[in-house]
Design an enzyme around this catalytic site. Structure first.
Site, mmCIF file in Angstrom:
data_model
loop_
_atom_site.group_PDB
_atom_site.id
_atom_site.type_symbol
_atom_site.label_atom_id
_atom_site.label_comp_id
_atom_site.label_asym_id
_atom_site.label_seq_id
_atom_site.Cartn_x
_atom_site.Cartn_y
_atom_site.Cartn_z
ATOM 1 N N ASP A 158 -14.595 1.026 -13.938
ATOM 2 C CA ASP A 158 -13.849 2.207 -13.521
ATOM 3 C C ASP A 158 -12.629 1.785 -12.694
ATOM 4 O O ASP A 158 -12.110 0.681 -12.887
ATOM 5 C CB ASP A 158 -14.777 3.143 -12.731
ATOM 6 C CG ASP A 158 -14.455 4.609 -12.958
ATOM 7 O OD1 ASP A 158 -13.393 5.055 -12.491
ATOM 8 O OD2 ASP A 158 -15.266 5.312 -13.599
ATOM 9 N N HIS A 210 -11.747 7.647 -8.319
ATOM 10 C CA HIS A 210 -12.667 8.026 -9.399
ATOM 11 C C HIS A 210 -13.897 7.126 -9.428
ATOM 12 O O HIS A 210 -15.041 7.594 -9.490
ATOM 13 C CB HIS A 210 -11.912 7.960 -10.731
ATOM 14 C CG HIS A 210 -12.649 8.487 -11.909
ATOM 15 N ND1 HIS A 210 -13.456 7.693 -12.699
ATOM 16 C CD2 HIS A 210 -12.695 9.727 -12.466
ATOM 17 C CE1 HIS A 210 -13.952 8.415 -13.687
ATOM 18 N NE2 HIS A 210 -13.503 9.656 -13.576
ATOM 19 N N SER A 546 -17.108 12.704 -16.510
ATOM 20 C CA SER A 546 -17.138 11.475 -15.713
ATOM 21 C C SER A 546 -18.185 11.550 -14.618
ATOM 22 O O SER A 546 -18.721 10.525 -14.183
ATOM 23 C CB SER A 546 -15.766 11.229 -15.062
ATOM 24 O OG SER A 546 -14.854 10.710 -15.987
#
Length: 600
Positions: A158, A210, A546
């Site tokens: 990620d 994220h 996600s």
């Protein structure tokens, strides 16, 4: 920064929409095309701008590429034991798809090598819990089994992780930052990025946030907003988001877990639409090949459930296809710097393709081209059109074409463009097309007649990958100041944005649904965040598939603690057993829900 690629092959463009011919390679003529349509389009696009989603040339730190940029490609060879081609080392994993860092100056020789079957383009992907845990029955399951994920590795590929966050203290074993200078991880993997351990890991920052949020959902150890597998440890890849680098990240995590003798689940909350959407593209196959007993991969389904970016038409001798594309005006704030159409049809037929601009100007009908790179460029008014139509079938037996349009001195001409497809021979069947746009201009263009299905791309399309849809567990929350916040999502149902299946060809995806909106988890201190999304010190809410994927990754870490040799098929069966769709028969599959909301 993304480098601007100078084509490795000299491509001349004629005036008036006519493309100049390229010199033909006798070797390529004998063997047919080996480059994917995406790679050919990448090489054929004008050098003034890196094509949409193209690779970052390694070592590029500014807007001008080095004289000989390096492409991180995916490769298939006739002999899977091949270790190098044209002096370029190959990085091999558990399956047939390899990766290679190929200097542009060596690409022609590399592709022409007799042992090379196919070379695919490096393409960019993108990153796509308080009440969520009880909703899925996690507290009861943990209490009943005593499982916390202890002894299990959770791999996260990620945007990185905030090593200073207390929820991860002492639990991150290693971090491969693919974006900083270094020799790479060794062990036959690419020589880029640096593997960090101990205190050195703090030099790697998650400026996006994220990855930190995703890691917190999977296994964050906080008391206020705990993750699912609070006893698991982490291996982190801060990726550059090239598909080839993501594949190597997955391989590195599994290799490191194997050295430790630990079972492992890898989370991929990322994806794209450059692939064939059937699980047979090189990226999906490469990742599926890494799966096995004690080696599981979970991926997000995608967040394009309501996006008009997929279209499909049956093409016959009597009925050609015409895909209308509505492009915003040049003076609009949502104007299109460029757009790309990724098309696929059955290898039992062949087609010709052309582009028609909103002014009525058109390119020539482009037939299949038998030499690499199978690409031509055309000028239509103030726009450049690049079309790739390789005369070779992809590994799935189908044919791909790519049409990319970009403005020469500003945005693309607004209005209705068309990509037309006509049958040349055989039976091409249904032609599917996906529209790819500038990531900062997602509303700059749309298909005139979209089809809202088959929107799960790679790596979620992978056949051995567990693919997760998003369920909206709540749509209101209080921010740090106590202000009531809300989002326009219907609660207690599948999230509107969650990408639906099935796969092109009918394969069943997604597999299950899990809470994905609005999920509370760790906040990276290096990231910028709207204060309305901050719910407590060091915590924030986010939404997307996600967020749903790491929820399932955490659940599988709990399963692996008790059953460390669990296979992908067994993991899917376990998840399916505890999943259900409201008001549907047990075991029913739905293109949005999969087998339903997970409950353990």
């Amino acid at each position: 920064m993304v480098g601007k690629l100078k084509p490795a092959f000299k491509l001349a463009t004629g005036a008036g929409g006519k493309a100049a011919a390229k010199p033909k390679s006798k070797a390529a003529s004998r063997r047919g095309c080996k480059m994917s349509a995406s790679l050919a389009a990448l090489l054929g696009a004008p050098r003034k701008r890196t094509p949409l989603g193209a690779m970052m040339a390694f070592g590029v730190q500014g807007p001008v590429a080095p004289a000989d940029p390096t492409l991180h490609v995916l490769v298939r060879c006739t002999d899977t034991a091949t270790k190098s081609v044209a002096g370029v080392p190959l990085a091999k994993g558990a399956g047939d798809v390899m990766t290679a860092l190929v200097p542009a100056s060596k690409l022609a020789k590399f592709v022409a090598a007799p042992q090379v079957q196919r070379v695919s383009a490096p393409r960019m992907m993108r990153p796509l819990m308080d009440i969520a845990l009880p909703l899925a029955g996690v507290p009861k399951y943990v209490k009943k089994t005593g499982m916390s994920g202890k002894g299990v590795i959770i791999g996260i590929v990620d945007t990185g992780i905030d090593l200073t966050h207390p929820d991860f203290t002492g639990r991150v074993l290693k971090l491969w930052d693919q974006e900083i200078a270094g020799p790479g991880p060794g062990d036959g993997l690419g020589n880029f990025g640096a593997v960090l351990t101990g205190a050195a890991m703090t030099v790697s920052k998650d400026v996006h946030g994220h990855g930190t949020h995703v890691a917190g959902i999977a296994g964050g150890g906080g008391q206020a907003y705990p993750g699912v597998a609070t006893g698991a440890e982490y291996l982190i890849v801060k990726t550059n988001f090239q598909n080839s680098a993501i594949v190597e990240g997955v391989r590195w995590i599994f290799a490191e877990a194997a050295k430790l003798g630990r079972p492992c689940v890898v989370n991929l909350s990322l994806g794209g639409h450059y692939d064939s959407h059937d699980g047979m593209d090189d990226t999906s196959v490469a990742i599926s090949d890494e799966c096995g007993p004690g080696r599981l991969v979970v991926a997000a389904a995608g967040n394009e459930g309501g996006d008009p970016i997929h279209a499909a038409q049956a093409v016959t001798a009597a009925s050609p296809g015409s895909f209308g594309i509505l492009v915003k005006p040049r003076k609009s704030l949502e104007s299109a710097p460029y757009f790309l159409v990724n098309g696929w049809y059955s290898g039992k037929g062949s087609c010709e393709v052309r582009a028609v601009s909103s002014t009525g100007a058109n390119t020539a009908w482009q037939k299949l081209i038998a030499t690499d790179p199978a690409v031509k460029t055309y000028t239509l008014g103030g726009d450049t059109v690049t079309i790739s139509t390789p005369d070779s079938a992809a590994p799935n037996g189908d044919r791909q074409f790519v049409v990319e349009v970009q403005g020469n001195a500003g945005p693309v001409q607004g209005g209705t463009w068309k990509v037309e497809v006509r049958r040349k021979s055989g039976n091409p069947g249904v032609v599917h097309a996906w529209l790819l746009l500038h990531p900062d201009r997602p509303s700059s263009a749309r298909f005139a007649v979209p089809v809202f299905d088959s929107l799960i791309g790679s790596p979620g399309a992978g056949l051995d990958v567990v693919t997760v849809a998003s369920y909206t567990s709540r749509n209101t929350w209080k921010d740090l100041s106590g202000e009531e916040e809300s989002v326009g999502l219907a609660p207690d149902t599948i999230s509107e944005f969650s990408s639906p299946g099935p796969l092109r060809g009918g394969g069943l995806k997604p597999d299950v649904a899990a809470p994905g909106a609005m999920i509370a988890s760790c906040l990276s201190s290096a990231s910028a965040v709207e204060q309305g999304n901050v719910i407590a010190k060091r915590y924030r809410v986010m939404a997307g598939t996600s967020m749903a994927a790491p929820f399932v990754s955490g659940l599988l870490a709990l399963l692996l603690e008790g059953k460390p040799q669990t296979t992908p098929a067994q993991a899917k069966a376990w998840l399916k057993k505890g999943s259900s769709i409201p008001n549907a028969a047990a075991g029913k599959h739905d293109v949005k829900w999969g087998y339903g909301l997970i409950k353990v």
